[in-house]
Design a protein around this motif. Structure first.
Motif, PDB file in Angstrom:
ATOM      1  N   UNK A  71     -35.541  38.896  11.696  1.00  0.00           N
ATOM      2  CA  UNK A  71     -35.701  38.418  13.065  1.00  0.00           C
ATOM      3  C   UNK A  71     -36.030  36.925  13.068  1.00  0.00           C
ATOM      4  N   UNK A  72     -36.839  36.502  12.097  1.00  0.00           N
ATOM      5  CA  UNK A  72     -37.219  35.091  11.996  1.00  0.00           C
ATOM      6  C   UNK A  72     -36.000  34.224  11.682  1.00  0.00           C
ATOM      7  N   UNK A  73     -35.132  34.701  10.823  1.00  0.00           N
ATOM      8  CA  UNK A  73     -33.925  33.957  10.470  1.00  0.00           C
ATOM      9  C   UNK A  73     -33.023  33.768  11.688  1.00  0.00           C
ATOM     10  N   UNK A  74     -32.828  34.843  12.457  1.00  0.00           N
ATOM     11  CA  UNK A  74     -31.987  34.737  13.656  1.00  0.00           C
ATOM     12  C   UNK A  74     -32.609  33.787  14.675  1.00  0.00           C
ATOM     13  N   UNK A  75     -33.917  33.836  14.801  1.00  0.00           N
ATOM     14  CA  UNK A  75     -34.600  32.916  15.708  1.00  0.00           C
ATOM     15  C   UNK A  75     -34.422  31.475  15.276  1.00  0.00           C
ATOM     16  N   UNK A  76     -34.512  31.244  13.977  1.00  0.00           N
ATOM     17  CA  UNK A  76     -34.326  29.895  13.447  1.00  0.00           C
ATOM     18  C   UNK A  76     -32.899  29.401  13.694  1.00  0.00           C
ATOM     19  N   UNK A  77     -31.923  30.239  13.389  1.00  0.00           N
ATOM     20  CA  UNK A  77     -30.515  29.858  13.575  1.00  0.00           C
ATOM     21  C   UNK A  77     -30.233  29.607  15.051  1.00  0.00           C
ATOM     22  N   UNK A  78     -30.739  30.463  15.913  1.00  0.00           N
ATOM     23  CA  UNK A  78     -30.548  30.275  17.353  1.00  0.00           C
ATOM     24  C   UNK A  78     -31.165  28.945  17.797  1.00  0.00           C
ATOM     25  N   UNK A  79     -32.354  28.648  17.307  1.00  0.00           N
ATOM     26  CA  UNK A  79     -33.002  27.381  17.640  1.00  0.00           C
ATOM     27  C   UNK A  79     -32.215  26.183  17.155  1.00  0.00           C
ATOM     28  N   UNK A  80     -31.639  26.293  15.956  1.00  0.00           N
ATOM     29  CA  UNK A  80     -30.814  25.208  15.420  1.00  0.00           C
ATOM     30  C   UNK A  80     -29.573  24.982  16.283  1.00  0.00           C
ATOM     31  N   UNK A  81     -28.937  26.061  16.688  1.00  0.00           N
ATOM     32  CA  UNK A  81     -27.740  25.940  17.529  1.00  0.00           C
ATOM     33  C   UNK A  81     -28.073  25.320  18.878  1.00  0.00           C
ATOM     34  N   UNK A  82     -29.132  25.797  19.501  1.00  0.00           N
ATOM     35  CA  UNK A  82     -29.534  25.252  20.802  1.00  0.00           C
ATOM     36  C   UNK A  82     -29.908  23.781  20.654  1.00  0.00           C
ATOM     37  N   UNK A  83     -30.652  23.456  19.599  1.00  0.00           N
ATOM     38  CA  UNK A  83     -31.026  22.061  19.357  1.00  0.00           C
ATOM     39  C   UNK A  83     -29.815  21.179  19.110  1.00  0.00           C
ATOM     40  N   UNK A  84     -28.840  21.706  18.393  1.00  0.00           N
ATOM     41  CA  UNK A  84     -27.616  20.939  18.138  1.00  0.00           C
ATOM     42  C   UNK A  84     -26.841  20.651  19.406  1.00  0.00           C
ATOM     43  N   UNK A  85     -26.737  21.656  20.267  1.00  0.00           N
ATOM     44  CA  UNK A  85     -26.027  21.473  21.538  1.00  0.00           C
ATOM     45  C   UNK A  85     -26.756  20.456  22.406  1.00  0.00           C
ATOM     46  N   UNK A  86     -28.072  20.576  22.497  1.00  0.00           N
ATOM     47  CA  UNK A  86     -28.848  19.636  23.307  1.00  0.00           C
ATOM     48  C   UNK A  86     -28.740  18.224  22.726  1.00  0.00           C
ATOM     49  N   UNK A  87     -28.820  18.100  21.403  1.00  0.00           N
ATOM     50  CA  UNK A  87     -28.704  16.794  20.765  1.00  0.00           C
ATOM     51  C   UNK A  87     -27.334  16.162  20.980  1.00  0.00           C
ATOM     52  N   UNK A  88     -26.286  16.963  20.881  1.00  0.00           N
ATOM     53  CA  UNK A  88     -24.933  16.439  21.104  1.00  0.00           C
ATOM     54  C   UNK A  88     -24.763  15.985  22.547  1.00  0.00           C
ATOM     55  N   UNK A  89     -25.268  16.771  23.473  1.00  0.00           N
ATOM     56  CA  UNK A  89     -25.165  16.413  24.891  1.00  0.00           C
ATOM     57  C   UNK A  89     -25.935  15.122  25.165  1.00  0.00           C
ATOM     58  N   UNK A  90     -27.138  15.018  24.629  1.00  0.00           N
ATOM     59  CA  UNK A  90     -27.936  13.806  24.830  1.00  0.00           C
ATOM     60  C   UNK A  90     -27.236  12.604  24.215  1.00  0.00           C
ATOM     61  N   UNK A  91     -26.647  12.790  23.038  1.00  0.00           N
ATOM     62  CA  UNK A  91     -25.934  11.694  22.394  1.00  0.00           C
ATOM     63  C   UNK A  91     -24.756  11.204  23.220  1.00  0.00           C
ATOM     64  N   UNK A  92     -24.033  12.135  23.813  1.00  0.00           N
ATOM     65  CA  UNK A  92     -22.891  11.747  24.648  1.00  0.00           C
ATOM     66  C   UNK A  92     -23.340  11.051  25.930  1.00  0.00           C
ATOM     67  N   UNK A  93     -24.409  11.552  26.520  1.00  0.00           N
ATOM     68  CA  UNK A  93     -24.882  10.976  27.779  1.00  0.00           C
ATOM     69  C   UNK A  93     -25.557   9.624  27.590  1.00  0.00           C
ATOM     70  N   UNK A  94     -26.181   9.410  26.460  1.00  0.00           N
ATOM     71  CA  UNK A  94     -26.945   8.188  26.242  1.00  0.00           C
ATOM     72  C   UNK A  94     -26.244   7.192  25.321  1.00  0.00           C
ATOM     73  N   UNK A  95     -24.993   7.445  24.988  1.00  0.00           N
ATOM     74  CA  UNK A  95     -24.247   6.570  24.075  1.00  0.00           C
ATOM     75  C   UNK A  95     -24.132   5.170  24.679  1.00  0.00           C
ATOM     76  N   UNK A  96     -24.326   4.133  23.854  1.00  0.00           N
ATOM     77  CA  UNK A  96     -24.290   2.762  24.359  1.00  0.00           C
ATOM     78  C   UNK A  96     -22.883   2.218  24.613  1.00  0.00           C
TER      79      UNK A  96
END
Length: 71
Positions: free
Chosen positions: A2-27
């Motif tokens: 269960x901990x592994x799935x939680x970690x992987x899910x968190x990584x995926x969500x973090x990656x999506x949020x990071x990619x979106x932020x990068x696109x929105x805040x790109x100089x």
């Protein structure tokens, strides 16, 4: 498990949020960023090929020294 799935899910969500932020805040615009990335990739590939060629020459020279003379 269960901990592994939680970690992987968190990584995926973090990656999506990071990619979106990068696109929105790109100089710079997307096309410009793509060209910059491509230039950096081309530079890295060229440097890698040069380093590989240099190392090949060094290894061939060492191999030539290590082989017994013919005769």
């Amino acid at each position: 498990m269960r901990t592994l799935f939680g970690f992987v899910r968190g990584m995926l969500i973090g990656g999506v949020i990071g990619a979106a932020a990068g696109l929105l805040l790109a100089p710079r615009p997307g096309k410009e960023t793509q060209e910059l990335i491509q230039q950096r990739i081309d530079t890295a590939i060229t440097a890698g090929k040069q380093a590989a060629e240099e190392k090949r020459r060094e290894l061939e020279a060492e191999l030539g020294k290590a082989q017994p003379p013919a005769g």
